[in-house]
Scaffold this motif. Structure first.
Motif, PDB file in Angstrom:
ATOM      1  N   SER A   1      31.805   6.661  -3.589  1.00 13.05           N
ATOM      2  CA  SER A   1      32.406   5.645  -2.967  1.00 13.05           C
ATOM      3  C   SER A   1      31.653   5.168  -1.653  1.00 13.05           C
ATOM      4  CB  SER A   1      33.913   5.734  -2.672  1.00 13.05           C
ATOM      5  OG  SER A   1      34.485   4.515  -1.901  1.00 13.05           O
ATOM      6  N   ARG A   2      31.296   6.312  -0.785  1.00 11.92           N
ATOM      7  CA  ARG A   2      30.584   5.830   0.536  1.00 11.92           C
ATOM      8  C   ARG A   2      29.172   5.455   0.407  1.00 11.92           C
ATOM      9  NH1 ARG A   2      33.337  10.494   1.944  1.00 11.92           N
ATOM     10  NH2 ARG A   2      31.464  12.090   1.987  1.00 11.92           N
ATOM     11  N   ALA A   3      28.710   6.045  -0.744  1.00 15.44           N
ATOM     12  CA  ALA A   3      27.119   5.487  -1.173  1.00 15.44           C
ATOM     13  C   ALA A   3      27.022   4.287  -1.517  1.00 15.44           C
ATOM     14  CB  ALA A   3      26.630   6.683  -1.938  1.00 15.44           C
ATOM     15  N   LEU A   4      28.151   3.949  -2.319  1.00 15.60           N
ATOM     16  CA  LEU A   4      27.803   2.417  -3.007  1.00 15.60           C
ATOM     17  C   LEU A   4      28.212   1.581  -1.735  1.00 15.60           C
ATOM     18  CD1 LEU A   4      29.542   2.975  -6.507  1.00 15.60           C
ATOM     19  CD2 LEU A   4      26.947   2.660  -5.968  1.00 15.60           C
ATOM     20  N   GLY A   5      29.009   1.907  -0.896  1.00 12.71           N
ATOM     21  CA  GLY A   5      29.480   1.103   0.302  1.00 12.71           C
ATOM     22  C   GLY A   5      28.535   0.939   1.670  1.00 12.71           C
ATOM     23  N   ASP A   6      27.379   1.753   1.412  1.00 13.48           N
ATOM     24  CA  ASP A   6      26.563   1.799   2.632  1.00 13.48           C
ATOM     25  C   ASP A   6      27.012   2.427   3.679  1.00 13.48           C
ATOM     26  OD1 ASP A   6      24.223   0.756   1.450  1.00 13.48           O
ATOM     27  OD2 ASP A   6      24.701  -1.271   1.971  1.00 13.48           O
ATOM     28  N   HIS A   7      27.826   3.619   3.574  1.00  9.52           N
ATOM     29  CA  HIS A   7      28.287   4.499   4.533  1.00  9.52           C
ATOM     30  C   HIS A   7      27.198   5.101   5.209  1.00  9.52           C
ATOM     31  CE1 HIS A   7      31.224   6.890   6.910  1.00  9.52           C
ATOM     32  NE2 HIS A   7      32.047   6.140   6.751  1.00  9.52           N
ATOM     33  N   PRO A   8      27.250   5.341   6.559  1.00 12.49           N
ATOM     34  CA  PRO A   8      26.117   5.666   7.333  1.00 12.49           C
ATOM     35  C   PRO A   8      26.073   7.179   7.171  1.00 12.49           C
ATOM     36  CG  PRO A   8      27.808   5.074   8.851  1.00 12.49           C
ATOM     37  CD  PRO A   8      28.162   4.563   7.481  1.00 12.49           C
ATOM     38  N   ASP A   9      27.213   7.788   6.855  1.00 10.79           N
ATOM     39  CA  ASP A   9      27.040   9.389   6.732  1.00 10.79           C
ATOM     40  C   ASP A   9      26.457   9.815   5.310  1.00 10.79           C
ATOM     41  OD1 ASP A   9      29.126   9.205   4.957  1.00 10.79           O
ATOM     42  OD2 ASP A   9      30.286  10.366   5.824  1.00 10.79           O
ATOM     43  N   VAL A  10      25.828   9.064   4.507  1.00 13.27           N
ATOM     44  CA  VAL A  10      25.176   9.448   3.257  1.00 13.27           C
ATOM     45  C   VAL A  10      23.865   9.099   3.442  1.00 13.27           C
ATOM     46  CG1 VAL A  10      25.068   9.005   0.919  1.00 13.27           C
ATOM     47  CG2 VAL A  10      27.415   8.757   1.868  1.00 13.27           C
ATOM     48  N   SER A  11      22.951   9.988   3.092  1.00  9.01           N
ATOM     49  CA  SER A  11      21.558   9.972   3.477  1.00  9.01           C
ATOM     50  C   SER A  11      20.973   8.837   2.512  1.00  9.01           C
ATOM     51  CB  SER A  11      20.958  11.289   3.039  1.00  9.01           C
ATOM     52  OG  SER A  11      20.814  11.432   1.674  1.00  9.01           O
ATOM     53  N   GLN A  12      19.754   8.377   2.934  1.00  7.25           N
ATOM     54  CA  GLN A  12      19.203   7.317   2.046  1.00  7.25           C
ATOM     55  C   GLN A  12      18.838   7.788   0.600  1.00  7.25           C
ATOM     56  OE1 GLN A  12      18.740   4.155   2.868  1.00  7.25           O
ATOM     57  NE2 GLN A  12      17.677   3.543   0.911  1.00  7.25           N
ATOM     58  N   ALA A  13      18.242   8.894   0.539  1.00 10.05           N
ATOM     59  CA  ALA A  13      17.913   9.727  -0.686  1.00 10.05           C
ATOM     60  C   ALA A  13      19.291   9.716  -1.549  1.00 10.05           C
ATOM     61  CB  ALA A  13      17.201  10.843  -0.741  1.00 10.05           C
ATOM     62  N   THR A  14      20.272  10.042  -0.745  1.00  8.95           N
ATOM     63  CA  THR A  14      21.670  10.309  -2.038  1.00  8.95           C
ATOM     64  C   THR A  14      22.118   8.948  -2.271  1.00  8.95           C
ATOM     65  OG1 THR A  14      22.178  12.543  -0.700  1.00  8.95           O
ATOM     66  CG2 THR A  14      24.101  11.202  -2.074  1.00  8.95           C
ATOM     67  N   ARG A  15      22.024   8.107  -1.479  1.00  6.20           N
ATOM     68  CA  ARG A  15      22.578   6.715  -1.729  1.00  6.20           C
ATOM     69  C   ARG A  15      21.781   6.139  -3.054  1.00  6.20           C
ATOM     70  NH1 ARG A  15      23.163   5.474   3.698  1.00  6.20           N
ATOM     71  NH2 ARG A  15      21.054   4.319   3.961  1.00  6.20           N
ATOM     72  N   GLU A  16      20.337   6.086  -2.931  1.00  3.92           N
ATOM     73  CA  GLU A  16      19.576   5.605  -3.880  1.00  3.92           C
ATOM     74  C   GLU A  16      19.789   6.480  -5.185  1.00  3.92           C
ATOM     75  OE1 GLU A  16      15.608   5.864  -2.549  1.00  3.92           O
ATOM     76  OE2 GLU A  16      15.886   4.181  -1.292  1.00  3.92           O
ATOM     77  N   ARG A  17      20.156   7.597  -5.271  1.00  2.00           N
ATOM     78  CA  ARG A  17      20.180   8.498  -6.399  1.00  2.00           C
ATOM     79  C   ARG A  17      21.456   8.106  -7.249  1.00  2.00           C
ATOM     80  NH1 ARG A  17      22.517  13.418  -7.611  1.00  2.00           N
ATOM     81  NH2 ARG A  17      22.863  13.815  -5.445  1.00  2.00           N
ATOM     82  N   ILE A  18      22.507   8.056  -6.304  1.00  2.00           N
ATOM     83  CA  ILE A  18      23.782   7.401  -6.781  1.00  2.00           C
ATOM     84  C   ILE A  18      23.854   6.088  -7.422  1.00  2.00           C
ATOM     85  CG2 ILE A  18      26.137   6.971  -6.251  1.00  2.00           C
ATOM     86  CD1 ILE A  18      26.121   9.514  -4.312  1.00  2.00           C
ATOM     87  N   ARG A  19      23.121   5.144  -6.891  1.00  2.00           N
ATOM     88  CA  ARG A  19      23.211   3.828  -6.975  1.00  2.00           C
ATOM     89  C   ARG A  19      22.353   3.708  -8.391  1.00  2.00           C
ATOM     90  NH1 ARG A  19      22.171   0.286  -1.532  1.00  2.00           N
ATOM     91  NH2 ARG A  19      24.230   0.660  -0.555  1.00  2.00           N
ATOM     92  N   ASP A  20      21.256   4.588  -8.464  1.00  6.19           N
ATOM     93  CA  ASP A  20      20.525   4.535  -9.855  1.00  6.19           C
ATOM     94  C   ASP A  20      21.411   4.926 -11.067  1.00  6.19           C
ATOM     95  OD1 ASP A  20      18.139   3.681  -8.554  1.00  6.19           O
ATOM     96  OD2 ASP A  20      17.273   5.550  -8.481  1.00  6.19           O
ATOM     97  N   MET A  21      22.016   6.072 -10.734  1.00  9.68           N
ATOM     98  CA  MET A  21      23.179   6.577 -11.658  1.00  9.68           C
ATOM     99  C   MET A  21      24.081   5.436 -12.164  1.00  9.68           C
ATOM    100  SD  MET A  21      23.706   9.008 -13.657  1.00  9.68           S
ATOM    101  CE  MET A  21      22.466  10.370 -13.092  1.00  9.68           C
ATOM    102  N   ALA A  22      24.623   4.813 -11.072  1.00 12.03           N
ATOM    103  CA  ALA A  22      25.731   3.993 -11.320  1.00 12.03           C
ATOM    104  C   ALA A  22      25.086   2.637 -12.290  1.00 12.03           C
ATOM    105  CB  ALA A  22      26.180   3.236 -10.084  1.00 12.03           C
ATOM    106  N   ARG A  23      23.802   2.408 -11.892  1.00 10.45           N
ATOM    107  CA  ARG A  23      23.317   1.364 -12.722  1.00 10.45           C
ATOM    108  C   ARG A  23      22.899   1.754 -13.919  1.00 10.45           C
ATOM    109  NH1 ARG A  23      20.503   0.063  -7.925  1.00 10.45           N
ATOM    110  NH2 ARG A  23      19.139   1.500  -8.140  1.00 10.45           N
ATOM    111  N   THR A  24      22.602   2.792 -14.230  1.00  5.62           N
ATOM    112  CA  THR A  24      22.425   3.527 -15.520  1.00  5.62           C
ATOM    113  C   THR A  24      23.690   3.579 -16.470  1.00  5.62           C
ATOM    114  OG1 THR A  24      20.655   4.987 -14.835  1.00  5.62           O
ATOM    115  CG2 THR A  24      21.520   5.601 -16.897  1.00  5.62           C
ATOM    116  N   LEU A  25      24.697   4.056 -15.812  1.00  3.16           N
ATOM    117  CA  LEU A  25      25.884   3.899 -16.453  1.00  3.16           C
ATOM    118  C   LEU A  25      26.780   2.706 -16.743  1.00  3.16           C
ATOM    119  CD1 LEU A  25      27.656   7.258 -14.660  1.00  3.16           C
ATOM    120  CD2 LEU A  25      26.308   7.062 -16.955  1.00  3.16           C
TER     121      LEU A  25
END
Length: 354
Positions: A22-46
């Protein structure tokens, strides 16, 4: 039917907690850039799509508007809604239509039910019972704008065409065609009051008719002001009042119909009397509905600026949603004369010059 992909699905696939997704998809600052991108890639794939209702619960902002459309066979409001839909979409909002037809309690009941619908504001089109709708909007603190020319009292920020100006333009066109004995076809408000508020648009268009005659030095002949019952009933074959005027031998060389929907029975009445339009009688309507193009001959008419009205309704409503006090004023838009064959011969010669 495929199951909707949820945050939990993305969480399991990415190997992180739901809160992290939830925080990664919402651009929350406490999630690293690498983790945000990985989670977003997975969300798009699914094929994950954010839930508008869930987002609204978090933010209190549904990014959705409602429009209440009237219970009337006369469809002038359809291009207004189409324009409003496009204007809302350009601002990132959905527009949901709620027809009055068949709803017990009418528009006010629809507004009351919107408390259970994800909507940020409502556009009310052509509703006679504005007082009830106003009270319902106040009860649930829902911003509202009206597109309406039936009510004299302004209970909402209100949008309409310049009816008096448009009617004057229509009748002046008939005068320019050489017409001097011009009839007015309008609804009988004594019979129609329950359906058309207090008939502001009818009075305004009547005044415009009188203005044009007066400016041309033509006396208003009350015998040519023809009130018609059940005016927007598409099955009407003729107007008995117009038949009576023609049967009396009184000359009629022009007709102004206060709505395009009233022109069809007028044309049928004239044709049954052996009168040619426009050679014997020139005819002008008001609204520029699709019906104007389907008549024979095609109808010269006054066009309401539907797109401008729909766009401005959305603009006003969004300003209110953002907290601006826009006041309760009537905003009137200019009309336009659209010339077609009901006032010109096939050769383009004005009716009065034949």
């Amino acid at each position: 039917m495929p199951r909707r992909v949820t945050l939990a699905d993305v969480s399991r696939a990415a190997g992180v907690g739901v809160a992290t997704v939830s925080r990664a998809l919402g651009d929350h600052p406490d999630v690293s850039q690498a983790t945000r991108e990985r989670i977003r890639d997975m969300a798009r794939t699914l094929g994950y799509r954010p839930s508008a209702s869930a987002r609204a619960l978090r933010s209190g902002d549904y990014r959705a508007l409602s429009v209440i459309v009237p219970d009337a066979g006369w469809g002038w409001w359809e291009p207004v809604v189409r324009a409003a839909f496009k204007a809302a979409a350009s601002e990132g909002y959905q527009l949901m239509a709620h027809p009055v037809a068949g709803t017990e309690g009418g528009a006010a009941a629809i507004v009351e039910a919107l408390v259970n619908v994800p909507t940020d504001g409502v556009i009310v089109i052509g509703v006679p019972d504005q007082q009830g709708v106003r009270a319902a909007c106040d009860n649930i603190a829902l911003p509202a704008v009206a597109i309406d020319d039936t009510n004299r009292d302004v209970r909402f920020p209100t949008i309409s065409a310049k009816n008096r100006q448009g009617a004057q333009l229509a009748v002046q066109h008939l005068i320019d065609q050489g017409c001097r004995s011009i009839g007015l076809i309008r609804p009988n408000m004594e019979a129609e009051k329950a359906d058309w508020g207090d008939g502001l648009f009818i009075d305004q268009r009547t005044l415009g008719y009188q203005d044009a005659l007066s400016a041309a030095g033509i006396a208003v002949d009350n015998a040519l002001v023809i009130d018609c019952a059940d005016p927007f009933n598409e099955s009407q074959e003729h107007w008995s009042g117009l038949e009576a005027v023609l049967s009396s031998g009184r000359k009629v060389d022009g007709l102004f119909c206060v709505a395009d929907a009233m022109a069809a029975p007028a044309l049928r009445t004239l044709r049954a009397r052996g009168l040619n339009v426009p050679r014997d009688v020139a005819v002008v309507g008001f609204d520029d509905e699709r019906a104007a193009l389907l008549l024979d001959p095609q109808l010269t008419t006054i066009r309401q600026p539907y797109a401008e009205m729909g766009n401005f309704a959305v603009e006003l409503l969004l300003r209110m949603i953002q907290g601006e006090d826009v006041g309760r004023h009537r905003h009137e838009f200019n009309t336009e004369l659209i010339q077609r064959c009901s006032t010109f011969t096939d050769a383009g010669v004005p009716a009065g010059e034949l």
